[in-house]
Design an enzyme around this catalytic site. Structure first.
Site, PDB file in Angstrom:
ATOM      1  N   PRO A 167     -13.781  -7.965   1.497  1.00  0.00           N
ATOM      2  CA  PRO A 167     -14.950  -7.083   1.620  1.00  0.00           C
ATOM      3  C   PRO A 167     -15.196  -6.637   3.059  1.00  0.00           C
ATOM      4  O   PRO A 167     -15.931  -5.683   3.298  1.00  0.00           O
ATOM      5  CB  PRO A 167     -16.103  -7.939   1.094  1.00  0.00           C
ATOM      6  CG  PRO A 167     -15.587  -9.315   0.921  1.00  0.00           C
ATOM      7  CD  PRO A 167     -14.101  -9.273   0.938  1.00  0.00           C
ATOM      8  N   GLU A 173     -13.466 -18.882   0.760  1.00  0.00           N
ATOM      9  CA  GLU A 173     -14.155 -18.220   1.880  1.00  0.00           C
ATOM     10  C   GLU A 173     -13.249 -17.246   2.628  1.00  0.00           C
ATOM     11  O   GLU A 173     -13.698 -16.527   3.509  1.00  0.00           O
ATOM     12  CB  GLU A 173     -14.711 -19.267   2.857  1.00  0.00           C
ATOM     13  CG  GLU A 173     -15.872 -20.066   2.311  1.00  0.00           C
ATOM     14  CD  GLU A 173     -16.987 -19.172   1.775  1.00  0.00           C
ATOM     15  OE1 GLU A 173     -17.525 -18.372   2.564  1.00  0.00           O
ATOM     16  OE2 GLU A 173     -17.300 -19.273   0.572  1.00  0.00           O
ATOM     17  N   ARG A 194      -0.616   6.239 -10.116  1.00  0.00           N
ATOM     18  CA  ARG A 194      -0.807   7.485 -10.864  1.00  0.00           C
ATOM     19  C   ARG A 194      -0.544   8.729 -10.027  1.00  0.00           C
ATOM     20  O   ARG A 194      -0.411   9.815 -10.557  1.00  0.00           O
ATOM     21  CB  ARG A 194      -2.183   7.542 -11.548  1.00  0.00           C
ATOM     22  CG  ARG A 194      -3.355   7.502 -10.631  1.00  0.00           C
ATOM     23  CD  ARG A 194      -4.663   7.577 -11.380  1.00  0.00           C
ATOM     24  NE  ARG A 194      -4.887   8.886 -11.985  1.00  0.00           N
ATOM     25  CZ  ARG A 194      -5.207   9.983 -11.297  1.00  0.00           C
ATOM     26  NH1 ARG A 194      -5.354   9.933 -10.000  1.00  0.00           N
ATOM     27  NH2 ARG A 194      -5.389  11.126 -11.915  1.00  0.00           N
ATOM     28  N   ASP A 225      -3.627  17.097 -11.110  1.00  0.00           N
ATOM     29  CA  ASP A 225      -4.213  18.219 -10.409  1.00  0.00           C
ATOM     30  C   ASP A 225      -5.728  18.267 -10.541  1.00  0.00           C
ATOM     31  O   ASP A 225      -6.438  18.247  -9.557  1.00  0.00           O
ATOM     32  CB  ASP A 225      -3.631  19.493 -11.030  1.00  0.00           C
ATOM     33  CG  ASP A 225      -3.299  20.480  -9.966  1.00  0.00           C
ATOM     34  OD1 ASP A 225      -2.767  20.012  -8.937  1.00  0.00           O
ATOM     35  OD2 ASP A 225      -3.588  21.659 -10.161  1.00  0.00           O
TER      36      ASP A 225
HETATM   37  N1  ADE Z   1     -12.541  -9.591  -2.161  1.00  0.00           N
HETATM   38  C1  ADE Z   1     -13.794  -9.883  -2.549  1.00  0.00           C
HETATM   39  N2  ADE Z   1     -14.545  -8.783  -2.634  1.00  0.00           N
HETATM   40  C2  ADE Z   1     -13.752  -7.726  -2.287  1.00  0.00           C
HETATM   41  C3  ADE Z   1     -13.921  -6.334  -2.175  1.00  0.00           C
HETATM   42  N3  ADE Z   1     -15.101  -5.750  -2.433  1.00  0.00           N
HETATM   43  N4  ADE Z   1     -12.888  -5.581  -1.796  1.00  0.00           N
HETATM   44  C4  ADE Z   1     -11.691  -6.160  -1.516  1.00  0.00           C
HETATM   45  N5  ADE Z   1     -11.459  -7.468  -1.599  1.00  0.00           N
HETATM   46  C5  ADE Z   1     -12.454  -8.255  -1.983  1.00  0.00           C
END
Ligand code: ADE
Length: 214
Positions: A87, A114, A152, A167
């Site tokens: 994240p 973590e 894709r 497209d």
């Molecule tokens: N791992 C945990 N949450 C995530 C996210 N939003 N994007 C990418 N990897 C993640």
């Protein structure tokens, strides 16, 4: 395009990559997917892949040794960037997906707990990507999301019957606009499909669709 995915939950990927367009893309040799269990690279006698954090704090951290050995082994087979899903990474966009689709390969590292030992981030990761501003339990769904969005766009993957989507979808993305879609039956619980779509008059249909773009 070759995808290598490093995870401690390889089975998560089984059903998704064995269905539909992603399945056919592999059968047509347009994409290759290799799933690797990080645990199998662990030199610990119990195949441990995590440990408590130095400095204390909640949760566990994925240890450096299995990640180092897995990534260095896979880098010999896949010339693409090593992407850590987190994240804290840069947010995925369609523009990024279009760039990824031109690469010869991609290596995804799926984090759990973590996160991973910082020394792996500092030395072996090329890019950190997030799929959005929310926190998942691991990088597996983000890795699948990127694999799907990139696949894709590889020529031939959508096939003849779906190629028009390539497209209109990317145009739709650029404009962030789409018109409403209907399929049979023409009357569903008293709700009628607009007459113009059943008229067979393609000029009129195009005009109507343009007027409905959202
Ligand atoms: N791992 C945990 N949450 C995530 C996210 N939003 N994007 C990418 N990897 C993640």
């Amino acid at each position: 395009m070759r995808f290598d995915i490093l995870t401690i939950f390889p089975e998560i990927f089984d059903s998704y990559i064995k269905e539909s367009i992603i399945k056919r893309a592999q059968e047509k040799d347009l994409i290759e997917i290799h799933i690797h269990d990080i645990r199998s690279f662990s030199k610990d006698k119990h195949k441990k892949v995590d440990d408590i954090p130095f400095g204390g704090g909640a949760g566990m951290v994925m240890t450096a040794q299995p990640l180092h050995d897995a990534i260095t082994a896979i880098k010999k087979l896949n010339k693409g960037p090593v992407i850590y899903l987190t994240p804290q990474g840069k947010t995925l966009t369609q523009t990024k997906v279009e760039k990824f689709a031109k690469l010869p390969g991609m290596i995804f590292l799926c984090g759990r707990y973590e996160g991973i030992d910082q020394r792996i981030r500092d030395t072996l990761i090329d890019q950190e990507i997030s799929i959005g501003s929310y926190v998942l339990t691991g990088g597996e769904l983000p890795a699948l999301t990127i694999l799907d969005a990139v696949s894709r766009l590889i020529p031939g993957v959508l096939g003849k019957e779906n190629s028009h989507l390539e497209d209109s979808f990317s145009k739709a993305f650029n404009r962030k606009k789409e018109y409403p879609h209907y399929t049979r039956p023409a009357n569903f619980k008293g709700m009628e499909v607009p007459e113009v779509l059943r008229s067979g008059d393609h000029k009129k249909i195009d005009k109507w669709r343009k007027s409905k773009l959202k």
